[in-house]
Design a protein around this motif. Sequence first.
Motif, PDB file in Angstrom:
ATOM      1  N   UNK A   1       0.835  -1.204   0.000  1.00 38.58           N
ATOM      2  CA  UNK A   1       0.000   0.000   0.000  1.00 38.58           C
ATOM      3  C   UNK A   1       0.866   1.250   0.000  1.00 38.58           C
ATOM      4  N   UNK A   2       0.446   2.231  -0.795  1.00 43.86           N
ATOM      5  CA  UNK A   2       0.999   3.584  -0.692  1.00 43.86           C
ATOM      6  C   UNK A   2      -0.031   4.389   0.099  1.00 43.86           C
ATOM      7  N   UNK A   3       0.227   4.555   1.385  1.00 40.42           N
ATOM      8  CA  UNK A   3      -0.793   5.144   2.260  1.00 40.42           C
ATOM      9  C   UNK A   3      -1.061   6.606   1.933  1.00 40.42           C
ATOM     10  N   UNK A   4      -0.057   7.325   1.422  1.00 41.21           N
ATOM     11  CA  UNK A   4      -0.278   8.729   1.089  1.00 41.21           C
ATOM     12  C   UNK A   4      -1.168   8.878  -0.139  1.00 41.21           C
ATOM     13  N   UNK A   5      -1.219   7.848  -0.972  1.00 41.65           N
ATOM     14  CA  UNK A   5      -2.071   7.872  -2.151  1.00 41.65           C
ATOM     15  C   UNK A   5      -3.373   7.103  -1.942  1.00 41.65           C
TER      16      UNK A   5
ATOM     17  N   UNK B   1      -6.278   0.999   2.565  1.00 40.55           N
ATOM     18  CA  UNK B   1      -4.934   1.384   2.085  1.00 40.55           C
ATOM     19  C   UNK B   1      -4.430   2.735   2.592  1.00 40.55           C
ATOM     20  N   UNK B   2      -5.157   3.370   3.516  1.00 40.40           N
ATOM     21  CA  UNK B   2      -4.824   4.750   3.893  1.00 40.40           C
ATOM     22  C   UNK B   2      -3.836   4.843   5.055  1.00 40.40           C
ATOM     23  N   UNK B   3      -3.582   3.750   5.745  1.00 40.08           N
ATOM     24  CA  UNK B   3      -2.634   3.778   6.848  1.00 40.08           C
ATOM     25  C   UNK B   3      -3.146   4.460   8.094  1.00 40.08           C
ATOM     26  N   UNK B   4      -4.468   4.409   8.329  1.00 40.98           N
ATOM     27  CA  UNK B   4      -5.034   4.955   9.566  1.00 40.98           C
ATOM     28  C   UNK B   4      -4.843   3.954  10.703  1.00 40.98           C
ATOM     29  N   UNK B   5      -4.402   4.438  11.851  1.00 35.53           N
ATOM     30  CA  UNK B   5      -4.303   3.607  13.055  1.00 35.53           C
ATOM     31  C   UNK B   5      -5.478   3.907  13.971  1.00 35.53           C
ATOM     32  N   UNK B   6      -5.998   2.848  14.617  1.00 32.54           N
ATOM     33  CA  UNK B   6      -7.101   2.966  15.561  1.00 32.54           C
ATOM     34  C   UNK B   6      -6.723   2.282  16.866  1.00 32.54           C
ATOM     35  N   UNK B   7      -7.433   2.649  17.932  1.00 27.07           N
ATOM     36  CA  UNK B   7      -7.205   1.997  19.211  1.00 27.07           C
ATOM     37  C   UNK B   7      -8.386   2.182  20.145  1.00 27.07           C
TER      38      UNK B   7
END
Length: 378
Positions: free
Chosen positions: A124-128, A224-230
């Motif tokens: 994944x290209x998270x910035x794209x 594919x956005x690279x968001x982290x959750x918790x």
Amino acid sequence: MTTKEGYMEEKATQERAVERTRSAHQGDEAHQGDEAHQGDEAWKSMRCSDFGHEALPGTAKPMTLFLAVEYLKGWGRDIMDDDVLGDLTAPLKKVLKDNGASMQFIRKPGKAGQFRDERKLYIARTDQGTCFTTRISGVEDLLHLDIQALADGTWGTSELPARPVDRVNHPIMLVCTHGKRDRCCAIKGRPLAAGMQTCFSGDEVWETSHSKGHRFAATMILLPWGYSYGRIPTSQAIDAVKTSAQGHMYLTGLRGRGCWDVPGQTAEIAVAQQLGAHTVPVGSLVVRTTTDQEHQRAEEKIAADTHDRLAGAAQRNATPNDWRSQTAWRTVETSRGDTWVVQLEQVSAGKVMASCGKPPKDGKPGWHNMSPRSRSSR
């Protein structure tokens, strides 16, 4: 009673008083020692994810080019060590470094995920906000892939035989279940991944290795956005996948997007919250450095709107520069063409338990959004 006898009696009384004081002091020390011991035992048995109330924004795992590799063998405490990969460790680290990539292992939840004929690789290209997938025979295949070309959806100059490379058109939630890294990830992550799997029949849900911040368990990464959750339960984690599939940004439990720096992660969340849930297209906000002109305009507007508060802050600090040194600025652009200039203040994270079994300590300072924000249209 003679003078000598009186002196001896007074001395004996003083000695008894000193002895009582010493005994009492020793008793206090013993009591304090017992309390300290009990305190040590308390944090040793406490889960790190149950300690403290550290803010979530700005704590996402950094990632721009990200590899999720299906790996069925044991993960060890650190997937990138000789105990796991053996002779592959050094050359694989070089491949990742040369490509500016980060990597995690994944597997399907439950026992079924330990017995699969083919392995998947996601890049994944998270910035794209793009992600492609292909099949691999093992992690050693990464040594022969053109990582950059594959991230763009082509096979490139790979030495491996041609095989299909497919674009991923659905969200993927990676749930950290890396119990050998921290027990919170196993205790809270595995039930969450199993519960989510019952709602999705495809490849939307995977278990993953260490995803940074097990003190926020259960922790997740949304591709594919690279968001982290918790810190969200199964029902909300399911909603996060469904909401993202519908094209909306899911805000509950959001820690940030890994392609931005820490202040940028916080700024994006602040703007998304201001715009409101289910109103921001997922992955649509772009964070960048604030220009001098934007900074000046925003500072003038904020100063005019909050004159009293800024005056008080100036009085509490030695100089305006002292106050400014604890702030940061980020510009957030929306898909509609609006520009938000966000002012952030560095704040203490308080006491945190970085991992289970480790004593609490001062956490790294985080960034807090300072309302209001300046908004303009391009």
